[in-house]
Design a protein around this motif. Structure first.
Motif, mmCIF file in Angstrom:
data_model
loop_
_atom_site.group_PDB
_atom_site.id
_atom_site.type_symbol
_atom_site.label_atom_id
_atom_site.label_comp_id
_atom_site.label_asym_id
_atom_site.label_seq_id
_atom_site.Cartn_x
_atom_site.Cartn_y
_atom_site.Cartn_z
ATOM 1 N N TRP A 360 7.024 2.737 -0.573
ATOM 2 C CA TRP A 360 5.704 2.411 -0.179
ATOM 3 C C TRP A 360 5.177 1.244 -1.012
ATOM 4 O O TRP A 360 5.428 1.199 -2.229
ATOM 5 C CB TRP A 360 4.805 3.696 -0.589
ATOM 6 N N SER A 361 4.806 0.391 -0.394
ATOM 7 C CA SER A 361 4.285 -0.949 -1.392
ATOM 8 C C SER A 361 2.692 -0.502 -1.479
ATOM 9 O O SER A 361 2.106 0.449 -1.034
ATOM 10 C CB SER A 361 4.281 -2.201 -0.561
ATOM 11 N N THR A 364 0.401 -0.464 1.384
ATOM 12 C CA THR A 364 0.723 0.720 2.422
ATOM 13 C C THR A 364 1.767 0.155 3.338
ATOM 14 O O THR A 364 2.044 0.691 4.331
ATOM 15 C CB THR A 364 -0.531 1.010 3.230
ATOM 16 N N SER A 365 2.521 -0.975 3.079
ATOM 17 C CA SER A 365 3.634 -1.459 3.841
ATOM 18 C C SER A 365 4.791 -0.458 3.501
ATOM 19 O O SER A 365 5.121 -0.230 2.312
ATOM 20 C CB SER A 365 4.070 -2.967 3.556
ATOM 21 N N MET A 367 8.719 0.013 3.440
ATOM 22 C CA MET A 367 10.031 -0.801 3.531
ATOM 23 C C MET A 367 11.207 0.270 3.370
ATOM 24 O O MET A 367 11.065 1.389 2.458
ATOM 25 C CB MET A 367 9.980 -1.802 2.414
ATOM 26 N N GLU A 376 10.795 -3.519 7.386
ATOM 27 C CA GLU A 376 9.305 -3.413 6.691
ATOM 28 C C GLU A 376 8.480 -2.946 7.807
ATOM 29 O O GLU A 376 8.805 -3.417 9.118
ATOM 30 C CB GLU A 376 8.643 -4.675 6.277
ATOM 31 N N CYS A 377 7.687 -2.308 7.819
ATOM 32 C CA CYS A 377 6.635 -1.510 8.728
ATOM 33 C C CYS A 377 5.199 -1.621 8.102
ATOM 34 O O CYS A 377 5.157 -0.862 7.131
ATOM 35 C CB CYS A 377 6.951 -0.107 8.893
ATOM 36 N N ALA A 378 4.596 -2.465 8.710
ATOM 37 C CA ALA A 378 3.302 -2.703 8.052
ATOM 38 C C ALA A 378 1.963 -2.501 9.180
ATOM 39 O O ALA A 378 2.363 -2.798 10.142
ATOM 40 C CB ALA A 378 3.167 -4.359 7.447
ATOM 41 N N GLU A 379 0.748 -2.131 8.650
ATOM 42 C CA GLU A 379 -0.126 -1.935 9.745
ATOM 43 C C GLU A 379 -0.652 -3.341 10.173
ATOM 44 O O GLU A 379 -0.792 -4.286 9.462
ATOM 45 C CB GLU A 379 -1.554 -1.284 9.074
ATOM 46 N N LYS A 380 -1.162 -3.317 11.458
ATOM 47 C CA LYS A 380 -1.646 -4.706 11.983
ATOM 48 C C LYS A 380 -2.891 -4.707 11.630
ATOM 49 O O LYS A 380 -3.810 -3.864 11.739
ATOM 50 C CB LYS A 380 -1.627 -4.428 13.463
ATOM 51 N N THR A 392 -5.357 1.941 3.402
ATOM 52 C CA THR A 392 -5.980 0.444 3.739
ATOM 53 C C THR A 392 -7.531 0.390 3.762
ATOM 54 O O THR A 392 -8.145 -0.493 3.265
ATOM 55 C CB THR A 392 -5.367 0.470 5.060
#
Length: 807
Positions: A360-361, A364-365, A367, A376-380, A392
């Protein structure tokens, strides 16, 4: 390989072909079966692949080892080591290039016959072939041949060899190698070192030896039993693996005295070790009579610095098939892919899946790494259809200075986005608490200011048995209803609920006007009705129906209210009792519940969960007796604490019950930001010292640091020190001895103040009586002016007493 288990080799440059070697050589072609059916005669290797037999070569009996020619041309040339020590070049019938046709059938013969154990092609000079043989007292065990030699250096008679195809060809029997190494010794394994084509690593009988072909009379060696299966890491050319029985040794050629790592000993003898050609530092090992391949991941192994340093590895096991595995081979290009063969020549195509590493970055991304791929999975940021993660939300709120507005406390819910009704209720509650506490402290210090922060639960308990009810007239109706007389405590509760303002005025008009301005027509109508003003309630509903954002159905509700009758058996009461539950808005529902309820029985209003807690509590303060009110507040408080509903802070206040409620809220949401700012707002010191509160505060500070919000963290610390003076760190005095140079750190309770030999580094805080008179390092006395220096908080040069013995 006659009478032994089969071995398997991938073609070095044809990624869809491999050879199985035992009593004969069998060439297979691999093809995908994802979008096609299995062909007749094909062998199923996996769900996605199958193998087709292309050719068989039975011309080389008594095979002991096989090595595939590394050059592109000819592409199907193999060297076969035999039991008599001869090395034969053979083909699988796939190459018709006349340029290399003369190589097929060529033999390289040692002086004395003995078994050939291993073969290795030079990766740079592809015509050089190294062969390792058993020991002979009068001969060498490592022979290096040049396959392109047309004539033998010594004059020897030509011989004829008959091939299995029935054709007779005359070929050279090469008897003189380019190099002869390892006299009177046995060679069990060997490999060329990729960093230099003249260096050859050989596993001799009792040592590992590095031969330099530029000076064959000298060699570098290390005594060890781990001399079998020597192989070089293709990604780290100084790292070599070898084995002996059940133990694998990892060597660093730059420090060749001893292994840098010895892998865990296996219960059975090892038969093969091989580095993965597509993955850094991945070593596969196979033991005898086993269906498990062990993998050792040394990708992150550090280079050893000291003699005692030993690198760490990650060990895992894979099971490609159910039967025992005779041998395996890594695919030269497909990542982590291998093919295994069993003693009965059953084959399986298998891919070793990587361990998935998650991270977790701080923003909140998510990886994760799988093989050579990084995902990588990040919130829009602008996607309002999905609920944002609490991390967030807290990050965005920190950027907007959420929680730091101490003047207009209620505005913090706007800084939070004005989306959460619970946060809105919380910050309005804290705003009212702060407002009335300051007002009470100005009028009568030490009065009931602390009671405000204790919440309505404590306020109500302080007035038990002091309130009586009286009859009050409705506005717009010829009717009277019992309402509790409002004493000081109930007035304070109504003020905290926001229904009335400070003072003794009980007019809810300003509150109704604010609700109308915000467009909360239904809530404003309900509050007006609860204050026995049905005419104002109907008026508000009509205004709402005629507004741009209003609901036209409010006119229908206003019409229904206008037909209210007090008769218990009337059709109006019967219809409203039945149809009110079909209303979508909870405030419209409780309006009719109030009108149709019996005097003193208002459960339809008090237990409507969708109505704001502050409105239900204010209603209870107006209509319930002391006993009923206390029982209701107690029950509602427990419900709020269990649910972690922030609206319950109105009841619990910033007390231990409030901490319990906030703990449930944090457990449910993870919002340590709101918990920290809330508890700092007006909590007594015993609450701030609660371990849970300190845990939330420190976690929020760590979050700000993780987001690199250094200035935000500093603002929070300043905010915290203003509201909680006990959080300020103790002042420190830093001094050093001028004689020995050692630093001396004292708190203000142990300030030195007499003697000589003192150098000041930094001073802050207020001193107390000193207990230290000399340097603990050299026992020299400290100067007498240190105390005045501390008192004044000034540098040595500006000491007011102008002492002359300061150094």
């Amino acid at each position: 390989m006659s009478g032994t288990k089969p071995d398997i080799l991938w073609a070095p440059h044809q990624v869809d072909r491999f050879v199985v070697c035992d009593s004969e050589l069998s060439l297979y072609h691999v093809e995908s079966t994802v979008n096609s059916e299995l062909k007749a005669g094909s062998l199923r290797l996996s769900e996605d692949s199958a193998a087709t037999l292309l050719s068989i070569n039975s011309d080389t009996p008594y095979m002991k080892c096989v090595a595939w020619y590394l050059n592109y041309d000819p592409e199907c040339l193999l060297a076969v080591g035999q039991a008599n020590g001869r090395v034969v070049l053979t083909s699988l019938g796939q190459d018709h290039n006349s340029k290399f046709k003369d190589l097929i059938g060529k033999e390289f013969v040692p002086k004395h016959a003995r078994q050939c154990n291993t073969l290795a092609w030079n990766p740079l000079d592809n015509n050089w072939l190294a062969a390792g043989l058993d020991k002979h007292r009068a001969d060498f065990s490592v022979l290096i041949w040049d396959i392109c030699s047309k004539y033998t250096p010594d004059t020897v008679p030509m011989e004829k060899v008959r091939l299995s195809a029935g054709e007779t060809e005359t070929t050279l029997l090469v008897t003189k190698p380019l190099y002869e190494l390892g006299q009177n010794d046995a060679c069990l394994s060997l490999c060329w070192l990729p960093r230099d084509q003249k260096l050859l690593l050989a596993g001799m009988h009792r040592n590992l030896a590095i031969f330099d072909l530029r000076n064959t009379s000298q060699k570098m060696f290390v005594n060890t039993k781990a001399v079998q299966g020597v192989t070089v890491d293709p990604y780290f050319h100084d790292r070599v693996a070898s084995f002996y029985e059940g133990q694998v040794a990892i060597w660093d050629l730059r420090k060749f005295e001893k292994p840098v790592l010895t892998l865990t000993e296996q219960p059975k003898p090892l038969t093969k070790v091989a580095w993965c050609p597509t993955r850094t530092g991945l070593l596969a090992t196979l033991t005898r009579d086993s269906n498990i391949i062990r993998l050792y991941d040394m990708q992150h192994t550090p280079t050893p610095i000291g003699d005692e340093t030993e690198p760490t590895i990650i060990e895992r096991s894979v099971q490609p098939c159910d039967n025992y595995i005779a041998s395996f081979a890594w695919h030269p290009t497909s990542q982590n892919r291998m093919i295994v063969v069993t003693p009965n020549r059953t084959m399986s195509d298998f891919t070793v899946f990587e361990r998935i590493s998650l991270a977790w970055s701080p923003i909140t991304s998510l990886m994760w790494a799988c093989g050579r791929h990084l995902y990588e999975c990040a919130e829009k940021e602008n996607d309002d259809s999905l609920e944002k993660d609490i991390a967030t939300k807290m990050r965005l709120r920190a950027l907007s200075r959420y929680g730091l507005d101490t003047e207009q406390v209620w505005r913090n819910h706007i800084l939070a986005g004005n989306e959460d009704p619970q946060l809105k209720s919380l910050w309005y509650t804290l705003h009212f608490m702060k407002q009335y506490t300051e007002d009470m402290d100005q009028k009568s210090p030490g009065n009931k200011g602390s009671l405000v922060y204790a919440g309505i639960k404590s306020i109500v308990k302080s007035s038990l048995g002091m309130v009586e009810s009286s009859r009050h007239n409705w506005t717009g109706l010829d009717k009277q209803t019992d309402i509790q007389n409002l004493n000081e405590e109930r007035l304070l509760a109504l003020q905290l609920c926001g229904w009335i303002k400070k003072g003794t005025d009980t007019d809810v008009g300003p509150f109704l006007n604010s609700l109308v301005q915000e467009g909360e027509w239904e809530r404003a109508a309900a509050v007006a009705l609860f204050n026995l003003d049905i005419r104002r309630a109907i008026q508000i509903l009509n205004e709402g129906a005629s507004s741009e954002k209003g609901d036209l159905n409010l006119n229908v509700v206003a019409m229904a209210l206008s037909g209210y009758t007090d008769e218990k058996n009337s059709l109006w009461r019967e219809m409203c009792s039945t149809l009110r539950l079909q209303l979508n808005n909870p405030y419209l529902c409780v309006m009719f519940a109030f009108l149709t309820s019996e005097t003193g029985s208002y459960d339809g209003v008090l237990y409507e969960d969708k109505v704001a807690v502050r409105d239900r509590v204010a209603f209870a303060c107006k209509f319930l007796s002391d006993t009923q009110l206390n029982r209701y507040i107690e029950k509602l408080t427990n419900e709020m604490k269990e649910a972690g509903n922030l609206e319950g802070i109105l009841l619990t206040g910033l007390t231990k019950d409030g901490v319990d409620l906030m703990e449930s809220y944090v457990d449910r949401t993870g919002d340590v930001q709101t918990a920290s700012y809330c508890m700092l707002q007006g909590s007594p010191l015993d609450v701030l010292k609660d371990e849970r509160v300190q845990y939330w505060i420190e976690n929020y500070r760590n979050l700000l640091d993780a987001w690199r919000f250094w200035h935000k963290r500093a603002e929070f610390d300043i905010h915290r020190s203003k509201l909680d003076p006990s959080s300020k760190p103790l002042a420190q005095v830093f001094v050093s001895c001028n004689f020995c140079g050692k630093s001396i750190s004292y708190s203000c309770s142990s300030v030195p103040h007499q003697g000589r030999g003192f150098s000041q580094y930094g001073v802050s805080g207020s001193p107390t009586k000193s207990k230290v008179t000399s340097c603990p390092g050299c026992r020299k006395p400290l100067p007498r002016c240190a105390l005045c220096l501390i008192n004044m908080g000034t540098p040595v040069s500006s000491c007011p007493e102008q002492h002359n013995d300061i150094t």
